[in-house]
Scaffold this motif. Sequence first.
Motif, mmCIF file in Angstrom:
data_model
loop_
_atom_site.group_PDB
_atom_site.id
_atom_site.type_symbol
_atom_site.label_atom_id
_atom_site.label_comp_id
_atom_site.label_asym_id
_atom_site.label_seq_id
_atom_site.Cartn_x
_atom_site.Cartn_y
_atom_site.Cartn_z
ATOM 1 N N PHE A 1 0.821 -1.211 0.000
ATOM 2 C CA PHE A 1 0.000 0.000 0.000
ATOM 3 C C PHE A 1 0.854 1.261 0.000
ATOM 4 C CE2 PHE A 1 -3.420 -2.919 1.319
ATOM 5 C CZ PHE A 1 -4.326 -2.575 0.325
ATOM 6 N N GLY A 2 2.098 1.153 0.439
ATOM 7 C CA GLY A 2 3.010 2.269 0.240
ATOM 8 C C GLY A 2 3.259 2.517 -1.239
ATOM 9 N N ILE A 3 3.338 1.431 -2.013
ATOM 10 C CA ILE A 3 3.497 1.556 -3.460
ATOM 11 C C ILE A 3 2.229 2.119 -4.091
ATOM 12 C CG2 ILE A 3 3.775 0.227 -5.590
ATOM 13 C CD1 ILE A 3 5.536 -1.704 -3.981
ATOM 14 N N MET A 4 1.076 1.630 -3.648
ATOM 15 C CA MET A 4 -0.188 2.104 -4.215
ATOM 16 C C MET A 4 -0.386 3.605 -3.978
ATOM 17 S SD MET A 4 -1.672 -0.365 -5.782
ATOM 18 C CE MET A 4 -0.011 -0.850 -6.235
ATOM 19 N N ALA A 5 0.262 4.135 -2.928
ATOM 20 C CA ALA A 5 0.120 5.568 -2.654
ATOM 21 C C ALA A 5 0.671 6.407 -3.798
ATOM 22 C CB ALA A 5 0.835 5.918 -1.344
ATOM 23 N N ASP A 6 1.618 5.866 -4.554
ATOM 24 C CA ASP A 6 2.170 6.605 -5.689
ATOM 25 C C ASP A 6 1.260 6.565 -6.909
ATOM 26 O OD1 ASP A 6 4.435 7.631 -4.550
ATOM 27 O OD2 ASP A 6 5.714 5.943 -5.075
ATOM 28 N N LEU A 7 0.140 5.852 -6.797
ATOM 29 C CA LEU A 7 -0.817 5.773 -7.904
ATOM 30 C C LEU A 7 -2.153 6.415 -7.572
ATOM 31 C CD1 LEU A 7 -0.250 2.050 -9.032
ATOM 32 C CD2 LEU A 7 0.674 4.109 -10.092
ATOM 33 N N THR A 8 -2.459 6.571 -6.282
ATOM 34 C CA THR A 8 -3.786 7.037 -5.887
ATOM 35 C C THR A 8 -3.824 8.552 -5.761
ATOM 36 O OG1 THR A 8 -3.169 6.610 -3.582
ATOM 37 C CG2 THR A 8 -4.438 4.925 -4.708
ATOM 38 N N PRO A 9 -4.908 9.186 -6.205
ATOM 39 C CA PRO A 9 -5.029 10.641 -6.080
ATOM 40 C C PRO A 9 -5.206 11.035 -4.624
ATOM 41 C CG PRO A 9 -7.058 9.661 -6.954
ATOM 42 C CD PRO A 9 -6.054 8.545 -6.863
ATOM 43 N N PRO A 10 -4.955 12.303 -4.279
ATOM 44 C CA PRO A 10 -4.641 13.413 -5.181
ATOM 45 C C PRO A 10 -3.162 13.568 -5.491
ATOM 46 C CG PRO A 10 -4.910 14.236 -2.963
ATOM 47 C CD PRO A 10 -5.189 12.768 -2.882
ATOM 48 N N VAL A 11 -2.269 12.977 -4.674
ATOM 49 C CA VAL A 11 -0.831 13.109 -4.914
ATOM 50 C C VAL A 11 -0.320 11.745 -5.343
ATOM 51 C CG1 VAL A 11 1.398 13.739 -3.956
ATOM 52 C CG2 VAL A 11 -0.664 14.889 -3.149
ATOM 53 N N ALA A 12 -0.027 11.588 -6.621
ATOM 54 C CA ALA A 12 0.419 10.308 -7.166
ATOM 55 C C ALA A 12 1.701 10.558 -7.944
ATOM 56 C CB ALA A 12 -0.661 9.708 -8.060
ATOM 57 N N LEU A 13 2.841 10.322 -7.298
ATOM 58 C CA LEU A 13 4.126 10.706 -7.865
ATOM 59 C C LEU A 13 4.369 10.073 -9.220
ATOM 60 C CD1 LEU A 13 6.753 12.257 -7.435
ATOM 61 C CD2 LEU A 13 7.654 10.261 -6.237
ATOM 62 N N ALA A 14 4.106 8.780 -9.346
ATOM 63 C CA ALA A 14 4.347 8.093 -10.614
ATOM 64 C C ALA A 14 3.465 8.668 -11.720
ATOM 65 C CB ALA A 14 4.090 6.603 -10.453
ATOM 66 N N CYS A 15 2.241 9.000 -11.387
ATOM 67 C CA CYS A 15 1.313 9.528 -12.387
ATOM 68 C C CYS A 15 1.707 10.933 -12.830
ATOM 69 C CB CYS A 15 -0.105 9.526 -11.823
ATOM 70 S SG CYS A 15 -0.700 7.876 -11.387
ATOM 71 N N PHE A 16 2.173 11.744 -11.904
ATOM 72 C CA PHE A 16 2.590 13.092 -12.273
ATOM 73 C C PHE A 16 3.914 13.067 -13.037
ATOM 74 C CE2 PHE A 16 -0.677 14.230 -9.288
ATOM 75 C CZ PHE A 16 -1.179 15.417 -9.799
ATOM 76 N N ALA A 17 4.732 12.003 -12.820
ATOM 77 C CA ALA A 17 5.934 11.845 -13.627
ATOM 78 C C ALA A 17 5.572 11.486 -15.065
ATOM 79 C CB ALA A 17 6.832 10.768 -13.029
ATOM 80 N N ALA A 18 4.455 10.762 -15.241
ATOM 81 C CA ALA A 18 4.018 10.378 -16.586
ATOM 82 C C ALA A 18 3.263 11.490 -17.294
ATOM 83 C CB ALA A 18 3.135 9.129 -16.508
ATOM 84 N N ALA A 19 2.749 12.457 -16.541
ATOM 85 C CA ALA A 19 1.883 13.495 -17.112
ATOM 86 C C ALA A 19 2.539 14.290 -18.241
ATOM 87 C CB ALA A 19 1.385 14.422 -16.000
#
Length: 703
Positions: A557-575
């Motif tokens: 779930f620490g990993i899932m935190a990088d995918l879940t909104p509102p702050v999703a580091l991996a997703c904002f890196a892909a943006a």
Amino acid sequence: MSTATSSTFPNQPAASVEEAVEGLPPGFGLGIMGRLAFWIAVAFSLFQLWTAAYGTLPSQVVRAMHVGFLLLLGFALLGNLVAKTVWGRVWFWTLGVAGFLTGIYNWVFYADLVRRSSFLTTLDIVVGTTAIVLVFEGARRLMGWPLAIISGLFLAYCFFGQYAPGALVHRGYDFVQIIEHFGFGTEGIYGTPVYVSAAYIFIFVVFAAFLEKAGMIALFNDFALGLVGGWRGGPAQVCTLSSALMGTISGSGVANVVASGQFTIPLMKRFGFRSSFAGGVEATSSMGGQIMPPIMGAVAFIMSETLKVPYSGIVLAAIIPAILYFANCFWMVHLEAGKARLSGMSKDELPNPWHAVRDHWPLVLPLAALVYLLFAGYTPIFAGTMGLALVVVLILGTPLAAMIGPRAFRYAFWIALGLACAAFLQYGVNLLLIVIAALVLACAVSRGGRETLLIVRDSLAEGARNALPVGIACAVVGIVIGTLTLTGIASTLIGAIITIGENNLFLSLVLTMLTCLVLGMGIPTIPNYIITSSLAGPALLELGVPLLVSHMFVFYFGIMADLTPPVALACFAAAPIAKTSGLKISLQATKLAAAGFIVPFMAVYTPSLMLQDGGAMAAALGYPVEVIYIVFKACFGIALWGVAIVGFLFAPMNVVERLAAFAAGLLLILALPYTDEAGFALGILLTAWLWWRRGAAEPRPAT
């Protein structure tokens, strides 16, 4: 044997993900100061490799020097790349030198510091205070405010907790005692996380940097493109497979987004996938790299050290969840492509995957050696060091082999080199060092070899730079662990969790999950895991959850935190690559990562999913039967949830059908009496119904 010349390898280090997302622009800076920062990074890597190979320094000295190098390199890069004025550059470099001197102080006065424990001098206190302050400032600059604030709150509790209300109160500690606890010894900034960073993580980060320079990314991309590019939704399937393969060497989810996303996201968009979905596929599959054996995320090494479990045991527990995670990604892409009526790529434009392996198979050898050493019982530090040495031998040997004319002689050269390297198991690391030294000398006197030496040099520097965010996060999160050991507040919080779980384990798990997701909004996976596992791990153990499973629960779930909104580091890196908002990508990634939310809960109630203790079925029918059944049930349940989320199987589905699919999947996951039977029955009936009424047109070719 491939005989590619050194031109196969890029001369200049590519911008890594840490450069892109951790507050530092690419490079090391211009002019003399840029070259100085570059060579500091090289020296950092060489120091860590020397200590890993020979281990002659006390652990406390290695930890202090590791933090000293992190501060020196981190502030040097801030001065070269971020500072706007001359005085700003001078200030950052001054902080870096001061941080490095704290490491030197611990080295020079190591014996004295041990003798005068609890009776530190004024200079000792000044040095300890300086180290703590600089670690906080480095974390703030490199990782942002959230991690520094969270760790600062724990430190403030040490100073002022005697005024806290109720059960939170502690007896109080004076300034000197707090500084000694956090600034020296192994309970604060030099605690277990920094030990793991110095001993394990750094080596594997440099290992990944060398493999990437050697062309491993190109091999993975070509292999994935040729193998699954022709499947339905081919470009997105390529993204999933290449990210899974990349995860075997990088262990960094966000790094995968930037490294492979530059190729896969535009490819997915060109073949008809929505921008947000393309970014979501890349983010979801890339984050799975942290749970993908053999080289998992840095958390796996910290978990191994914390639980005193062999790293191979962590890998075994992660194998099935990792397979389920990526199988779910493939399945969701397949459904989404079917819903959008997208076919795969034309076979004519795809490379032959086996030709890619044939041409670059030597790159797989160091990875294979690493896996063998890990599972043969060697320590991760030994396996990582030897794996890295073999990569260096491969890179240095390539231009020399290219100069050998007859193919038979080239084969003889590689066989002799391989036997010399393999002999290190019998004769030790010195033999391998002699082989590398001989190759360096040979490369130094040959034209192509000199270019290859630059590759080795650049890889050392890039590896140290990539290790900065991980290392500084490990240092500052040591404050959290130190607070828990000094004040005993952990027992209070653990008791609260146990009280809740006595009546409802599921509620305790949900609260733990939410804690991980909330913490993950502001801090990386490593400190998220360390904080949450320190509190929830022992509590879940008291509630009957196996210790390794409880830590894996927190890890996932620490990993899932990088995918879940509102702050999703991996997703904002892909943006920026997908050219859409990170929030839209995050919403798609959350749907795609359904397995990441389901599997941890299933593992708690059926630990055999992580190859842990068996249940009633294992007692009656045998452990393998239970594992096979649990995996099959998990696959079916995850598949049904995917169908419910996407709204497509053999044809588009209406709301009632999607609800039925969701209900069937939920019944399979609940693990209550008769829920499995009901879930299988409902799922099979729904599948048969959708098959009967299928009538969608054949997928249209991609344009």
